[in-house]
Design an enzyme around this catalytic site. Structure first.
Site, mmCIF file in Angstrom:
data_model
loop_
_atom_site.group_PDB
_atom_site.id
_atom_site.type_symbol
_atom_site.label_atom_id
_atom_site.label_comp_id
_atom_site.label_asym_id
_atom_site.label_seq_id
_atom_site.Cartn_x
_atom_site.Cartn_y
_atom_site.Cartn_z
ATOM 1 N N GLU A 1 4.589 1.254 -6.319
ATOM 2 C CA GLU A 1 4.585 0.481 -7.571
ATOM 3 C C GLU A 1 3.233 0.641 -8.290
ATOM 4 O OE1 GLU A 1 4.815 -3.735 -6.613
ATOM 5 O OE2 GLU A 1 2.883 -3.697 -5.590
ATOM 6 N N ASP B 1 0.952 -5.451 2.245
ATOM 7 C CA ASP B 1 0.224 -4.328 1.629
ATOM 8 C C ASP B 1 -0.682 -3.598 2.625
ATOM 9 O OD1 ASP B 1 1.412 -5.339 -0.602
ATOM 10 O OD2 ASP B 1 -0.422 -6.118 -1.508
ATOM 11 N N LEU C 1 12.865 -7.646 -1.359
ATOM 12 C CA LEU C 1 13.644 -7.397 -0.141
ATOM 13 C C LEU C 1 12.744 -6.913 0.996
ATOM 14 C CD1 LEU C 1 16.699 -5.518 -1.683
ATOM 15 C CD2 LEU C 1 16.561 -7.912 -1.000
ATOM 16 N N GLN C 2 11.737 -6.086 0.626
ATOM 17 C CA GLN C 2 10.896 -5.475 1.667
ATOM 18 C C GLN C 2 9.963 -6.482 2.332
ATOM 19 O OE1 GLN C 2 8.338 -2.525 -0.643
ATOM 20 N NE2 GLN C 2 9.257 -3.752 -2.245
ATOM 21 N N ARG C 3 9.769 -7.630 1.734
ATOM 22 C CA ARG C 3 8.871 -8.599 2.370
ATOM 23 C C ARG C 3 9.614 -9.824 2.917
ATOM 24 N NH1 ARG C 3 5.649 -10.636 -3.083
ATOM 25 N NH2 ARG C 3 7.174 -12.204 -3.655
ATOM 26 N N MET D 1 6.462 -1.619 -2.842
ATOM 27 C CA MET D 1 5.311 -2.496 -3.134
ATOM 28 C C MET D 1 4.042 -1.997 -2.446
ATOM 29 S SD MET D 1 6.584 -6.419 -3.005
ATOM 30 C CE MET D 1 7.272 -7.243 -4.434
ATOM 31 N N ARG E 1 0.861 -2.739 -4.091
ATOM 32 C CA ARG E 1 -0.165 -2.819 -5.129
ATOM 33 C C ARG E 1 -0.995 -1.536 -5.211
ATOM 34 N NH1 ARG E 1 -2.084 -8.527 -5.076
ATOM 35 N NH2 ARG E 1 -0.492 -9.000 -6.608
ATOM 36 N N GLY F 1 1.303 -13.351 -1.666
ATOM 37 C CA GLY F 1 2.695 -12.906 -1.480
ATOM 38 C C GLY F 1 3.128 -13.112 -0.039
#
Ligand code: F6P
Length: 413
Positions: A247, A146, A302-304, A190, A192, A15
């Site tokens: 999430e 993450d 959006l956050q990444r 997000m 994970r 990602g």
């Protein structure tokens, strides 16, 4: 002029982040400055390389302005992939094909910018290389929003995503107060199976903002009934309730909360399920059972990719880890990943070092339980002190016509 070095290849994997291209810039510029003959880019990582997709980066990144634009461009300039190499014993033909391409391009140094899955690629390639007497140096460059990579204090990409989450959470809290009407907002973040990013919602709690009411992370088993009771209690006491949820929160039987919906299931090559729908599920349940206005906000990609609000600390470190990887590989290291070591919090000082990639690949680093409160519904001050230095300062986008300008590679489509 530095001594001439052999050819370099660099890829991006997993990602993306708002600053992964800053690491690419760090690898490219440092390799060039230290005398690399050619710097190639894999298009869509190792998967693209296997299909013969690569590019001579010097033909596309030509000026200092290009470097500055590259640093400020979100997503992965070269394109990314989620591709798991087979075990060496079971897939020799895959490795032979990769090493054939590397030999054709006369590659001596191989850099892969990614998270724990991508370090699996560096681990396997460096092992295969040693087994087969190849002299190619393989180095991992850390990245992931993450923040779940082992051994490193934090990962480039996390600070900027945390800054975005802190800022947008403040804005959403402000928005929730606009009408004289009860409401509950669930933010889905997000990360994970690790709660680092969700915990960053606590940054919104500051002089001019009360912060989110609760924060739920995957490190603590999620109890849907207890959650509903807590929300109902808060709802009785205040007009607007804002809750941040990972999430990746799971219930006691091991299922993700998002699996309680009947959404479509997608699983990637590393066996990771696509996690989406937690906020929607919880908001609908609150709406039905508590009976108030609710909103589900999934920050999603959006956050990444919010490169307009990157952390200067983060984008600078992203560049540094790219440069450090080149330095180490050119000095003979292989099978390693660059790590960040925090020397002090105040003033914030962080240095780079190297670490055996075998001890990093496929391992998920979780938030320590003692950095989460006893009730499991908020982070502690220690967590906030850890994150704060990583979100400091900004790097202004280069604007054209009122919008941030990006550098893009036309074959990534
Ligand atoms: O690993 C980074 C990450 O953004 C996770 O936070 C998220 O679960 C995942 O990637 C999403 O992956 P994809 O973009 O492949 O759907």
């Amino acid at each position: 002029m530095a001594d001439l070095k052999g050819n370099v290849i660099v890829g991006q994997s997993g990602g993306p982040t708002a600053v992964i291209n800053s690491s690419l810039a760090g690898v490219y510029k440092t390799a060039k400055d230290r005398g690399a003959k050619k710097v190639y880019g894999m298009v869509h990582g190792i998967q693209g390389l296997l299909q013969g997709r690569y590019v001579d980066l010097s033909e596309h990144i030509k000026t200092d302005l290009d470097i500055e634009l590259l640093k400020r461009t979100p997503s992965a300039y070269l394109g990314s992939c989620r591709f798991k190499l087979p075990d060496i014993s079971e897939g020799r033909e895959t490795y032979d094909a990769i090493f054939e391409i590397l030999a054709k391009l006369e590659i001596e140094y191989f850099f892969y910018i990614g998270g724990n899955d991508s370090m699996d690629t560096i681990k396997k390639l460096s092992d295969y290389s040693l087994l087969n007497g190849s002299n190619i140096r393989f180095m991992g460059v850390p990245k992931t929003i993450d923040n779940d990579l082992a051994a490193t204090d934090h990962t480039p990409g996390f600070g900027s995503a945390a800054k975005y989450i802190g800022a947008i959470t403040k804005e959403v809290i402000r928005d929730g107060l606009v009408y004289d009407q009860q409401n509950v907002t669930i933010l889905e973040i997000m990360g994970r199976n690790a709660g680092w990013l969700t915990g960053a919602a606590a940054l919104a709690k500051c002089e001019d903002c009360v912060g989110p009411d609760m924060i739920f992370m995957p490190e603590v088993t999620f109890d849907v009934d207890a959650f509903m009771n807590k929300v109902a209690n808060l709802h009785e006491k205040k007009k607007s309730v804002v809750v941040a949820v990972s999430e990746g929160v799971k219930i006691a039987d091991g299922r993700y909360v998002c699996e309680l919906t009947d959404g479509i299931e997608f699983v990637d090559a590393f066996g990771h399920k696509q996690l989406t729908g937690t906020a929607r599920f919880l908001a609908e349940k609150i709406n039905r059972e508590v009976g108030c206005k609710t909103r589900a906000i999934e920050f999603n990609s959006l956050q990444r990719c919010a490169s307009h609000i990157v952390s200067r600390v983060d984008i600078t470190e992203a560049y540094q880890v790219g440069g450090a990887a080149v330095k180490e590989a050119f000095e003979g290291e292989t099978g390693k990943m660059i790590i960040l070591k925090r020397v002090s919090d105040d003033p914030y000082i962080c240095v780079t070092d190297i670490y055996d990639v075998h001890k990093v690949a496929n391992i998920e680093k979780k938030v320590p339980r003692e950095w989460i409160n006893e009730a499991g519904d908020y982070v502690t001050d220690k967590f906030v002190s850890y994150v704060k230095p990583l979100i400091q300062a900004e790097l202004t986008p280069i604007m054209t016509d009122g919008l941030p300008r990006h550098l893009y590679y036309t074959d990534v489509k």
